[in-house]
Design a protein around this motif. Sequence first.
Motif, PDB file in Angstrom:
ATOM      1  N   PHE A 193      -3.241   3.639   8.168  1.00 22.16           N
ATOM      2  CA  PHE A 193      -4.454   3.371   7.404  1.00 22.16           C
ATOM      3  C   PHE A 193      -5.146   2.097   7.893  1.00 22.16           C
ATOM      4  O   PHE A 193      -6.379   2.050   8.008  1.00 22.16           O
ATOM      5  CB  PHE A 193      -4.097   3.254   5.920  1.00 22.16           C
ATOM      6  CG  PHE A 193      -5.217   2.734   5.083  1.00 22.16           C
ATOM      7  CD1 PHE A 193      -6.375   3.489   4.906  1.00 22.16           C
ATOM      8  CD2 PHE A 193      -5.147   1.497   4.478  1.00 22.16           C
ATOM      9  CE1 PHE A 193      -7.416   3.015   4.146  1.00 22.16           C
ATOM     10  CE2 PHE A 193      -6.191   1.014   3.722  1.00 22.16           C
ATOM     11  CZ  PHE A 193      -7.337   1.770   3.551  1.00 22.16           C
ATOM     12  N   TYR A 200      -0.905  -4.479   5.385  1.00 26.00           N
ATOM     13  CA  TYR A 200      -1.265  -5.886   5.158  1.00 26.00           C
ATOM     14  C   TYR A 200      -0.872  -6.738   6.360  1.00 26.00           C
ATOM     15  O   TYR A 200      -1.661  -7.551   6.858  1.00 26.00           O
ATOM     16  CB  TYR A 200      -0.580  -6.412   3.884  1.00 26.00           C
ATOM     17  CG  TYR A 200      -0.387  -7.910   3.911  1.00 26.00           C
ATOM     18  CD1 TYR A 200      -1.448  -8.780   3.678  1.00 26.00           C
ATOM     19  CD2 TYR A 200       0.866  -8.459   4.234  1.00 26.00           C
ATOM     20  CE1 TYR A 200      -1.270 -10.146   3.746  1.00 26.00           C
ATOM     21  CE2 TYR A 200       1.040  -9.831   4.303  1.00 26.00           C
ATOM     22  CZ  TYR A 200      -0.027 -10.671   4.059  1.00 26.00           C
ATOM     23  OH  TYR A 200       0.141 -12.030   4.139  1.00 26.00           O
ATOM     24  N   LYS A 240      -3.036  -6.028   9.470  1.00 25.10           N
ATOM     25  CA  LYS A 240      -4.382  -6.627   9.371  1.00 25.10           C
ATOM     26  C   LYS A 240      -4.307  -8.147   9.517  1.00 25.10           C
ATOM     27  O   LYS A 240      -5.131  -8.750  10.203  1.00 25.10           O
ATOM     28  CB  LYS A 240      -4.998  -6.287   7.999  1.00 25.10           C
ATOM     29  CG  LYS A 240      -5.544  -4.882   7.897  1.00 25.10           C
ATOM     30  CD  LYS A 240      -6.220  -4.734   6.538  1.00 25.10           C
ATOM     31  CE  LYS A 240      -6.468  -3.292   6.199  1.00 25.10           C
ATOM     32  NZ  LYS A 240      -6.909  -3.107   4.812  1.00 25.10           N
ATOM     33  N   THR A 241      -3.342  -8.745   8.860  1.00 26.21           N
ATOM     34  CA  THR A 241      -3.234 -10.207   8.890  1.00 26.21           C
ATOM     35  C   THR A 241      -2.926 -10.707  10.296  1.00 26.21           C
ATOM     36  O   THR A 241      -3.579 -11.623  10.807  1.00 26.21           O
ATOM     37  CB  THR A 241      -2.120 -10.655   7.916  1.00 26.21           C
ATOM     38  OG1 THR A 241      -2.450 -10.177   6.614  1.00 26.21           O
ATOM     39  CG2 THR A 241      -1.997 -12.172   7.880  1.00 26.21           C
ATOM     40  N   MET A 261       5.818  11.710  14.215  1.00 23.15           N
ATOM     41  CA  MET A 261       4.931  10.804  13.462  1.00 23.15           C
ATOM     42  C   MET A 261       3.649  10.550  14.239  1.00 23.15           C
ATOM     43  O   MET A 261       3.695  10.246  15.439  1.00 23.15           O
ATOM     44  CB  MET A 261       5.647   9.472  13.191  1.00 23.15           C
ATOM     45  CG  MET A 261       4.816   8.481  12.401  1.00 23.15           C
ATOM     46  SD  MET A 261       5.714   6.942  12.078  1.00 23.15           S
ATOM     47  CE  MET A 261       6.759   7.443  10.724  1.00 23.15           C
ATOM     48  N   THR A 290       5.553  -0.484   3.187  1.00 20.92           N
ATOM     49  CA  THR A 290       4.417  -0.622   2.266  1.00 20.92           C
ATOM     50  C   THR A 290       3.669  -1.939   2.496  1.00 20.92           C
ATOM     51  O   THR A 290       2.543  -2.089   2.049  1.00 20.92           O
ATOM     52  CB  THR A 290       4.881  -0.531   0.801  1.00 20.92           C
ATOM     53  OG1 THR A 290       5.849  -1.547   0.557  1.00 20.92           O
ATOM     54  CG2 THR A 290       5.488   0.824   0.509  1.00 20.92           C
ATOM     55  N   TYR A 291       4.309  -2.892   3.160  1.00 21.82           N
ATOM     56  CA  TYR A 291       3.624  -4.129   3.536  1.00 21.82           C
ATOM     57  C   TYR A 291       2.963  -4.001   4.922  1.00 21.82           C
ATOM     58  O   TYR A 291       2.276  -4.907   5.371  1.00 21.82           O
ATOM     59  CB  TYR A 291       4.605  -5.300   3.592  1.00 21.82           C
ATOM     60  CG  TYR A 291       5.084  -5.777   2.240  1.00 21.82           C
ATOM     61  CD1 TYR A 291       4.240  -6.485   1.395  1.00 21.82           C
ATOM     62  CD2 TYR A 291       6.386  -5.520   1.814  1.00 21.82           C
ATOM     63  CE1 TYR A 291       4.678  -6.935   0.159  1.00 21.82           C
ATOM     64  CE2 TYR A 291       6.832  -5.956   0.579  1.00 21.82           C
ATOM     65  CZ  TYR A 291       5.980  -6.669  -0.248  1.00 21.82           C
ATOM     66  OH  TYR A 291       6.409  -7.100  -1.465  1.00 21.82           O
ATOM     67  N   TYR A 322       0.850  -1.189   0.000  1.00 16.24           N
ATOM     68  CA  TYR A 322       0.000   0.000   0.000  1.00 16.24           C
ATOM     69  C   TYR A 322       0.885   1.238   0.000  1.00 16.24           C
ATOM     70  O   TYR A 322       1.851   1.309   0.764  1.00 16.24           O
ATOM     71  CB  TYR A 322      -0.903   0.022   1.239  1.00 16.24           C
ATOM     72  CG  TYR A 322      -1.878  -1.126   1.283  1.00 16.24           C
ATOM     73  CD1 TYR A 322      -3.134  -1.015   0.699  1.00 16.24           C
ATOM     74  CD2 TYR A 322      -1.534  -2.326   1.894  1.00 16.24           C
ATOM     75  CE1 TYR A 322      -4.029  -2.081   0.729  1.00 16.24           C
ATOM     76  CE2 TYR A 322      -2.417  -3.397   1.920  1.00 16.24           C
ATOM     77  CZ  TYR A 322      -3.665  -3.260   1.341  1.00 16.24           C
ATOM     78  OH  TYR A 322      -4.546  -4.316   1.363  1.00 16.24           O
ATOM     79  N   LEU A 362      -7.272   2.459  11.215  1.00 13.96           N
ATOM     80  CA  LEU A 362      -8.410   3.383  11.304  1.00 13.96           C
ATOM     81  C   LEU A 362      -9.633   2.734  11.935  1.00 13.96           C
ATOM     82  O   LEU A 362     -10.309   3.342  12.769  1.00 13.96           O
ATOM     83  CB  LEU A 362      -8.768   3.897   9.910  1.00 13.96           C
ATOM     84  CG  LEU A 362      -7.852   4.978   9.322  1.00 13.96           C
ATOM     85  CD1 LEU A 362      -8.280   5.312   7.911  1.00 13.96           C
ATOM     86  CD2 LEU A 362      -7.863   6.216  10.204  1.00 13.96           C
ATOM     87  N   LEU A 390       3.024  16.558   8.554  1.00 16.71           N
ATOM     88  CA  LEU A 390       3.023  15.580   9.638  1.00 16.71           C
ATOM     89  C   LEU A 390       3.313  14.202   9.058  1.00 16.71           C
ATOM     90  O   LEU A 390       2.713  13.801   8.068  1.00 16.71           O
ATOM     91  CB  LEU A 390       1.638  15.586  10.301  1.00 16.71           C
ATOM     92  CG  LEU A 390       1.495  14.820  11.591  1.00 16.71           C
ATOM     93  CD1 LEU A 390       2.392  15.376  12.679  1.00 16.71           C
ATOM     94  CD2 LEU A 390       0.044  14.846  12.030  1.00 16.71           C
ATOM     95  N   LEU A 391       4.241  13.521   9.709  1.00 15.16           N
ATOM     96  CA  LEU A 391       4.541  12.168   9.251  1.00 15.16           C
ATOM     97  C   LEU A 391       3.459  11.216   9.759  1.00 15.16           C
ATOM     98  O   LEU A 391       2.846  11.460  10.801  1.00 15.16           O
ATOM     99  CB  LEU A 391       5.906  11.723   9.767  1.00 15.16           C
ATOM    100  CG  LEU A 391       7.078  12.646   9.438  1.00 15.16           C
ATOM    101  CD1 LEU A 391       8.384  12.046   9.953  1.00 15.16           C
ATOM    102  CD2 LEU A 391       7.184  12.913   7.941  1.00 15.16           C
ATOM    103  N   LYS A 392       3.252  10.143   9.005  1.00 13.99           N
ATOM    104  CA  LYS A 392       2.234   9.165   9.416  1.00 13.99           C
ATOM    105  C   LYS A 392       2.824   7.776   9.452  1.00 13.99           C
ATOM    106  O   LYS A 392       3.623   7.412   8.586  1.00 13.99           O
ATOM    107  CB  LYS A 392       1.068   9.194   8.422  1.00 13.99           C
ATOM    108  CG  LYS A 392      -0.211   9.688   9.063  1.00 13.99           C
ATOM    109  CD  LYS A 392      -1.393   9.537   8.184  1.00 13.99           C
ATOM    110  CE  LYS A 392      -2.638   9.653   9.064  1.00 13.99           C
ATOM    111  NZ  LYS A 392      -3.847   9.536   8.294  1.00 13.99           N
ATOM    112  N   ALA A 404       6.710   8.417   4.756  1.00 14.94           N
ATOM    113  CA  ALA A 404       5.930   8.837   5.923  1.00 14.94           C
ATOM    114  C   ALA A 404       5.313  10.217   5.723  1.00 14.94           C
ATOM    115  O   ALA A 404       4.308  10.560   6.359  1.00 14.94           O
ATOM    116  CB  ALA A 404       6.798   8.814   7.172  1.00 14.94           C
TER     117      ALA A 404
END
Lengths: 964, 219
Positions: B12, B193, B196-197, B27, B189-190, A586, B15, B5-7, A798
């Motif tokens: 995601f 996933y 959630k997993t 962050m 980026t993983y 993502y 949420l 602002l860093l996240k 980020a």
Amino acid sequence: MSSRLINQPTEWIDRDKPFSFTYEGQKVTAFEGDTISSALWANGIRVLGRSFKYHRARGILTLANHDVNALMTDGLDTNIRADVLPVQADMTLTAVNTTGGVLKDRSQFIDKISPLLPVGFYYKAFHTPRRFFPFWEDKIRKAAGLGEVNFNYPRIPKPKQHAHCDVLIIGAGISGLSAALSVAEQGLSVIIVDENAKAGGSLTYDMADQASSQLAELLNAIEQHDNIRLITNAYAAGYYADHLVPIVETSGITKVRAKALIVASGAFEQPPVFRNNDLPGVMMGSAAQRLIYRYAVKPFEKGVVVTANDYGYRTALDLVSAGVDVLAVIDMRREGSRSPLIDELKDKQVAVHKASCVYEVIASKHKLGVSEVVICAYDELMAEADTKNKIRLKCDGVAMSAGWAPAAALLYQAGTKMRFDSGLQQFVPAELPEGVFAAGKVNGVFELSQRALDGQRAAAEAMNYLGKSVATVEVKQHQGTSPSHAYPVVNHPKGKNFVDFDEDIQVKDFINAAKEGFDNIELMKRFTTVGMGPSQGKHSNMNAIRILARIRDLPVEKIGTTTARPFFHPTPIGHLGGRGFHPHRYTAMHEWHIENGGQMTAAGLWMRPACYLPEGCHLTAQQATHQEAMAVRTKAGIIDNSTLGKIEVYGPDAAAFLERVYTGKFVRQKVGQYRIAMLLDEAGVMVDDGLACRLEEDRFYLTTSTTNSAMVYRQLQREAQLCGLSVSLANLTGAKAAMTIAGPAAAEIISQFSSVDLAATAFPTGSVVETQIADIECLLLRVAFVAEQAFEIHLPAAAGLSVWSQLMQAGQPFGLQAYGTDAQRLLRLEMGHHLIGHDTDGLTNPFEAHAEPLIAMDKTFFTGQRSLQIIAKKPLNKTLVNFVLDSNCVGELPNECNLVIDNGDIAGRITSIAFSPYLQRVIGIAFVPPEKHLPGSRFDIRNDAGDLIAATVIQSPTELAKSA
Amino acid sequence: MKSTLLKSPIAFAQLSQAPQMEVVNGMLTAVRFADKAIESQRAHKLAICDTSAFQRVSIKGSQAANYLQQLGVTLPETANQWQLTDERLVMRLGNSEFLIEDQTQNVKPAVSELSSAKGVHKVSRNDAAFILTGNDIHPLFAEICEIDLVAELATENHLVMTVIAGVSATLLSQTLNGERIYRLWCDGTYGPYLWKTLLNIIEQAGGGAVGLHHFYPKI
């Protein structure tokens, strides 16, 4: 009438926990610990199902997980194995594959017309005319079959676990348990697995030689060891390389990786073959024993034991002790038995007939059970009964013991070389693979004390293999009569002497198959389908081999066996699927895409928006794509390009390294500039292209296409290892977010966040700068892939969402719109750019794609150079061109992969095509013959409707725009 | 213009759990998913925590070890080992590659002060980082990883690079606040996933998500 016996000391049922369930609409009582079959049998219910093909009534055959004619449906679940599945109070069971119920199955008429349905009948009868085959297929599938798949079955994710141990032991009989103890005592970890509800194997039903007390001692010792993990109710489903064995339990699959494997899986009892050997009430001797000792159920009231080994005598005594009126033991062997059990039987008034057989079983009314058996003299060498003097005995049951077949599927899968031992009449391991050991019956050891020793021997060998120093254990070879008969088959002119109960295959079917030329075991298997049913030949393969051997007049070892493949046992699809681990990547801006109607699609592992359909939007996806593309052409658009591969190349030899890997030159490239970098494979095929940005003399930042990023990084790493240059690589694909703002207003929007002069003169295409945007360290590039004016921003992931959101907000007054991958493809088509991997294929070289400017053939070396030198000397076969369809074109729009037709011949294909709302024309890219490469050349495209659509080669769609 | 602002790369995916968010090291990070008692129960049973907000950098190259030692950074002696000094964790991923993680910005020299030099390549990171803990960690590991993770990580200061639920990851085991915990890093980026997993399996086992403050109340 209840067949439940009084308490048996060995029984598995809990009489304090009675309950009831429903079978075929009938209320049935059971105890906790009963299987479905044992509970039904205890209640006097003998018809547990109908056979696959002829719909004959069937009852208990093995009670060992092979009773595939006793499959049940319970609500959504089907093909439940009644012989082993514990019955539960809330079950509402029906037998599978019946029409109108198991007792009055209307499809039983098929049994009467069975002479018309020999094996191979379907292949021949319905092969032609072909158009009718679907009709017949539907009829055949409805008549024959198992449970009906319920498509509403809930998706229950079954976890797949992994486990590790020093030694994995398959089978918790006396051999397996003895082996486990030996291994554990040396401090090694053991997993021992058994398909039965309780450990013990045949010790739980074969009560010879104080079996139950031996078992209790073994299990007690096993419990004392923390390093033994005993798993029951589970089967080892297959063998894979490096001793990986999936263990299937009700809850899911555990993949066990062991350092060594001991297969102590025992043997399956094999039925003798005689007419009507399938009727309810005719069962294996071991099945009768299981009923008695595990479930305290009397197998039948009055019956006979037909045997071809000494085991049948033990069975007969067990039946007598359970209160069965055993009329006779029918021994098929000419010499009969010398077992001392004969005297015990005689004491109990049981007649013993040697050199005799059950010629046939006479069915009771409606063929729902046994009414009597016909006994004849039997010539075991000729397999013929002498019917001159028949004895008829009225009874309701027959117990059969003819021998054993090793449960050797895992050994075969592991690559074990087996040999046929004629003394045992059994295949036994001749040469085991490294780290794999066999013990017990599967190893040809039958005597109880020797089986325990054989387990210890296998354990010692396994431990020595693992580096321990353990004394070897001696095991005596089998002495005396064979546990298995060489040919326990009784021919009968009327047939119905079943070899394979799964698929209703009789002796004559093998003879017919051989006559048809299918006289090789693998061909015969496929023609007759023997061994292809749910039991996978566990009770039929050995007899099939014997029959084929006799037909061909060859010894059994010359016939060989069929291939044993994983899975050993039918396994629910839900288990095989398990919980899915399907990684997705993502981007940092994913949240924004979702909130703004991004229609997410998978691009490799990434999730990307194809287009945006925000809430309340009434556009189609195509309309939205066109609108997004027009925003880029007329105002500004922004796309999330984070999925691009991003690789940093650092070191004094960075430029020299790139020259070695890519086709172009980089040594003299100026800091602050980027060049297109094309990558070939050794065959000179284009595999990727991207940008090589020089950020410092010794630092480059490369981009690659989304789908090729991992491949390119791998190739760069490999080259870095090979070339010996001083260079360091870092894959920043996930660490950096990237976005492209394109369109006439792009510079103005970015300027609100950046001090870089973005005028085309100050920052022309090909420029790159490290700067700050919205206070974040970024890389800014001026690019021209989708528009004349476009800027790529690469920044820490980020910060991606925040910067994206700020740009979107600042771009609102300029009409900035996010666009997806569909619009991006259209926009690059309008710019006349091909995509490697989309417009090119696994054979396309750079000359065919007009990529010569990107190649520096005068370099000393680059990957693919030598192939290009050869290719350059040959004429081109095809060339990639931009084209436009006539403005007055009518007919169906061609699609990608439609053929280019030249003088009626196939001359190329369309690689990309789309309607451009900006140009108001259909444009595309195609492979055409080289002579068609000049602008203005005409060619035809055959669309899906078969019409020819005229197209014209153009220099670039941008030329169209200018001329318009 | 608002500040950037860093996240967390996992934000995601979090949420739907509506965690309490705070800024940690610049962050936006989930610091609480439930009240302390519930989070403690989860941590006892089986829990996952997002620690992506810690600052990270990779230093690699033939001179990487010398460079770091000259700056006073304590390094693990051999590859596949880790070293925790104050609030800095140094993982030696290879002979010449280090992953440095600072829990706060108090550590000197800060990761931002480290730089590339001759034979030294500073590589920026965007890891998704997790803590996994709880009594039921064994079945979780048995499901998500093919190797025997618990056994592999039993050796003190040993780290493992393997595949977790299909994603390449680095893992180590530590004692934090008296509890055995497992740290996990993967490409950011993983992260959604993997979050959630893992959370799906953890919740089925009766555990849940806990915030950063459960393990680091002072951050």
